[in-house]
Design a protein around this motif. Structure first.
Motif, mmCIF file in Angstrom:
data_model
loop_
_atom_site.group_PDB
_atom_site.id
_atom_site.type_symbol
_atom_site.label_atom_id
_atom_site.label_comp_id
_atom_site.label_asym_id
_atom_site.label_seq_id
_atom_site.Cartn_x
_atom_site.Cartn_y
_atom_site.Cartn_z
ATOM 1 N N THR A 46 0.856 -1.050 0.002
ATOM 2 C CA THR A 46 0.174 -0.017 -0.008
ATOM 3 C C THR A 46 0.758 1.196 0.150
ATOM 4 O O THR A 46 0.601 2.255 -0.612
ATOM 5 N N LEU A 47 2.118 1.268 0.957
ATOM 6 C CA LEU A 47 2.697 2.437 0.951
ATOM 7 C C LEU A 47 3.545 2.696 -0.385
ATOM 8 O O LEU A 47 3.735 3.893 -0.730
ATOM 9 N N PHE A 48 3.974 1.574 -1.127
ATOM 10 C CA PHE A 48 4.812 1.689 -2.289
ATOM 11 C C PHE A 48 3.678 2.116 -3.313
ATOM 12 O O PHE A 48 4.123 3.032 -4.162
ATOM 13 N N LEU A 49 2.602 1.615 -3.511
ATOM 14 C CA LEU A 49 1.757 2.066 -4.583
ATOM 15 C C LEU A 49 1.292 3.515 -4.295
ATOM 16 O O LEU A 49 1.234 4.516 -5.200
ATOM 17 N N ALA A 50 1.149 4.152 -2.958
ATOM 18 C CA ALA A 50 0.795 5.507 -2.863
ATOM 19 C C ALA A 50 1.975 6.513 -3.243
ATOM 20 O O ALA A 50 1.766 7.580 -3.905
ATOM 21 N N VAL A 51 3.067 6.014 -2.705
ATOM 22 C CA VAL A 51 4.220 6.865 -3.016
ATOM 23 C C VAL A 51 4.632 7.103 -4.569
ATOM 24 O O VAL A 51 4.831 8.115 -5.249
ATOM 25 N N GLY A 198 -5.445 9.199 -1.168
ATOM 26 C CA GLY A 198 -5.915 8.592 -2.237
ATOM 27 C C GLY A 198 -5.264 7.147 -2.398
ATOM 28 O O GLY A 198 -5.978 6.221 -2.661
ATOM 29 N N GLY A 199 -3.851 7.309 -2.409
ATOM 30 C CA GLY A 199 -3.024 6.091 -2.784
ATOM 31 C C GLY A 199 -3.213 5.163 -1.551
ATOM 32 O O GLY A 199 -3.033 3.874 -1.851
ATOM 33 N N VAL A 249 -3.573 6.713 7.810
ATOM 34 C CA VAL A 249 -3.517 7.773 6.841
ATOM 35 C C VAL A 249 -3.347 8.945 7.551
ATOM 36 O O VAL A 249 -2.785 10.048 7.047
ATOM 37 N N ALA A 250 -3.871 9.098 8.894
ATOM 38 C CA ALA A 250 -3.957 10.181 9.614
ATOM 39 C C ALA A 250 -2.483 10.834 9.926
ATOM 40 O O ALA A 250 -2.226 11.842 9.743
ATOM 41 N N VAL A 251 -1.861 9.808 10.422
ATOM 42 C CA VAL A 251 -0.287 10.108 10.872
ATOM 43 C C VAL A 251 0.317 10.697 9.781
ATOM 44 O O VAL A 251 1.182 11.651 9.800
ATOM 45 N N LEU A 252 0.374 9.923 8.528
ATOM 46 C CA LEU A 252 1.336 10.202 7.357
ATOM 47 C C LEU A 252 0.696 11.309 6.922
ATOM 48 O O LEU A 252 1.436 12.368 6.353
ATOM 49 N N SER A 253 -0.275 11.785 6.662
ATOM 50 C CA SER A 253 -1.098 13.133 6.313
ATOM 51 C C SER A 253 -0.382 14.190 7.129
ATOM 52 O O SER A 253 -0.111 15.138 6.600
ATOM 53 N N VAL A 254 -0.466 13.990 8.554
ATOM 54 C CA VAL A 254 -0.162 15.174 9.227
ATOM 55 C C VAL A 254 1.409 15.330 9.182
ATOM 56 O O VAL A 254 1.725 16.643 9.121
#
Length: 268
Positions: A46-51, A198-199, A249-254
């Protein structure tokens, strides 16, 4: 809003499933399983696809915005064409690409390869290739949105600044990097934030294109939540995964927002 959240939190601490009416309290056992085995692999994927999708859609979106911000013939038509995929359902886009990259003797691209005399490829049967097909699907559909935001940012840059930089001897790249880029900082922040969120929540395109296959090698946290809830009936585990995803999602977004805002202040 509060009640479903509390119920979901309680569910994540139990072994509730479709196979038993009893709900036994298991503490953090479901959360522990979210950090090992298949769930851990899905989280890394998931993290790979998002990045990768964030980078792809922002690089392409910015290049297209710069190109279509100039005086070129038919630029409004091109803007519309590039933006159009965004208004199509992600599921429809996923099924479209599933047809294009279908298996040998069935997919449209394989039919073209055969007609040209090339060997056919099982695009969605190879885990690595299938993962990059998903990246292509997401970037193709999302680039138009990033382009529009960058266009709005580019059109807010005063022409006088570029004229002054030209008089000082700055070339096109220097004008972009030293004049345009700092003023695009808010647009960059918005696009990176929307792209990351979104990713990390990616589901529709994967569900329609690969269904998480082959062999579960394209599963993300979202598809794993769906599988454990709707297909396996493991309600407690799926609730725990959903909470882990929401917190992630919340932590990475912040963190990302704080870093981007700091960068904005440095360039302003």
């Amino acid at each position: 809003m509060v009640v479903p959240t509390v119920q979901g939190g309680y569910m994540s601490l139990t072994d509730w499933s479709a196979f038993s009416l009893d709900r036994q309290f298991v503490g953090l056992k479901n959360f522990a399983s979210a950090f090992r085995g298949e769930a851990l692999d899905a989280a890394v994927r998931t993290l790979f696809l998002a990045v990768v999708t964030v980078i792809g859609q922002n690089v392409l979106g910015l290049l297209l915005a710069v190109l279509l911000n100039g005086r070129i013939l038919g630029r409004n038509v091109l803007r519309t064409i590039i933006f159009a995929p965004l208004v199509v359902s992600p599921l429809v886009v996923g099924y479209l690409f599933k047809y294009i990259f279908g298996p040998p003797d069935a997919g449209a691209l394989n039919a073209l390869l055969e007609a040209l005399g090339f060997a056919q490829v099982d695009f969605l049967g190879d885990p690595t290739v299938a993962l990059w097909v998903i990246v292509l699907v997401v970037v193709w559909q999302s680039t138009g949105a990033t382009m529009v935001i960058y266009l709005a940012g580019l059109q807010s840059v005063p022409p006088e600044l570029h004229e002054a930089a030209s008089l000082d001897g700055a070339n096109a790249w220097q004008r972009f990097w030293n004049v345009t880029r700092p003023l695009l900082a808010p647009a960059i922040t918005i696009n990176l934030m929307l792209g990351l969120i979104g990713g990390l929540k990616l589901f529709d395109q994967i569900f329609a294109t690969t269904g998480g296959g082959p062999g579960g090698q394209t599963k993300t946290i979202s598809t794993l939540i769906y599988e454990r809830f709707a297909q396996l009936g493991l309600y407690g585990e799926s609730a725990a995964l959903a909470i882990v995803l929401a917190l992630g999602v919340a932590v990475l977004s912040v963190v990302q927002f704080a870093m981007l805002r700091r960068q904005e202040k440095k360039t302003s």
